[in-house]
Write an enzyme that holds these catalytic residues in place. Sequence first.
Site, short mmCIF file in Angstrom:
data_model
loop_
_atom_site.label_atom_id
_atom_site.label_comp_id
_atom_site.label_asym_id
_atom_site.label_seq_id
_atom_site.Cartn_x
_atom_site.Cartn_y
_atom_site.Cartn_z
N PRO A 88 0.83 -1.21 0.00
CA PRO A 88 0.00 0.00 0.00
C PRO A 88 0.86 1.25 0.00
O PRO A 88 1.83 1.35 0.75
CB PRO A 88 -0.81 -0.13 1.29
CG PRO A 88 -0.93 -1.60 1.49
CD PRO A 88 0.39 -2.17 1.02
N CYS A 89 0.48 2.20 -0.86
CA CYS A 89 1.37 3.33 -1.12
C CYS A 89 0.77 4.69 -0.85
O CYS A 89 1.40 5.71 -1.10
CB CYS A 89 1.83 3.27 -2.57
SG CYS A 89 0.47 3.12 -3.76
N SER A 90 -0.46 4.75 -0.32
CA SER A 90 -1.12 6.06 -0.16
C SER A 90 -0.34 6.99 0.77
O SER A 90 -0.39 8.21 0.64
CB SER A 90 -2.54 5.86 0.39
OG SER A 90 -2.52 5.17 1.62
N ASN A 127 5.73 0.93 -6.39
CA ASN A 127 5.18 1.91 -5.47
C ASN A 127 5.00 3.23 -6.19
O ASN A 127 5.39 3.38 -7.36
CB ASN A 127 6.07 2.06 -4.23
CG ASN A 127 5.27 2.29 -2.96
OD1 ASN A 127 4.78 3.38 -2.72
ND2 ASN A 127 5.12 1.24 -2.16
#
Length: 360
Positions: free
Chosen positions: A100-102, A151
């Site tokens: 997850p890259c948020s 990413n």
Amino acid sequence: MSYNIPSRQSLYESTESGDHKFEVVSLFAGGGGSSTGYRMAGGKVLLVNEFIPEAANTYKANWPTTLVIEKDIRETTGLEILNLINKGVGELDLLDGSPPCSAFSTAGSRDKGWGKVKKYSDSSQKNVEDLFFDYARMVREIQPRVFIAENVSGLVMGTAKGYFNQIMRELKACGYHVECQLLNSKWLGVPQTRARTIFIGVREDLYNSSLKGKLYPKPFSSVITLREAFQGLDLSDQDRLDTDIPKEFSVYEKLRALKPGETSKSPFNLRKAHPDKPSGTIMATDKYPSRAGVRHWHNRGFSIREIKRIMSVPDDYILTGTYAKQVERLGRMVAPLMMKAVAENILALGLIGSGDTRRG
């Protein structure tokens, strides 16, 4: 350059026939964007890990014979995965992962949210930025020939560079030659400007100096425009309902005032696409057409079928849930054609797909 996306059915049949060129395990697999890219390159995905229910449902609807581990990666081990795919340490061709890259996105709050509980898709998670280190743990435990991790571009910018340097050290310590480049999908056959950080690691016993500067695909000489990508598409009545921006909304007036290709300063990231250029970046938050994001030059949101084309996802790819859920799944995906280009390059170098891969 023509724009041809193979059907999901044809990819399924070709890679499930036993005639595949290499084998993959994908962590943080989402709805299957990178998996689709590997299949386009001739690979077979043996197993994926995905703990978001809607993403797992989407994945299983498209690739029903692939094993899906539906739990947090922090509760999974490399040995469990190897046992499920009947392989020993060092035998897997490729370990893929998109943690997850948020937390690193240039469109978000970045370091202000690090270490805090935050909503990610259908769940709330703490320290999602640390999940990259669990990916590194899996690399260490599985010891694939090659790993590829994806990413957002923000990972190599500003205050995130500290995390980036930690990640590089951790990945190298797993016994790999590791490189990282920022790739833009529009130069790899995708009709979308989508910059992504791509890590490639080659196990030290397989790496040699002749591979220097060759791990990444060369950019294509031309780009695909939206006009080319949308050939043969039209709007259904349901598409019109899903993509409509009510004229009384202020964002509609601001969008209408933009020329194709222009971006508004306020609201941030409101952009009108140009038919003769690639799209701007499709994001998970584009599920609300009445908010900022990249929008059609006809002053509306993009339909699901249009977003599939923008993402290089097959027309017959199955997406579950509402329009909003489908857009979110697509916006979180890795563009398949970009991953196809990366995988084909690794395959051409002879790093995956042949020989005795067991270590020691």
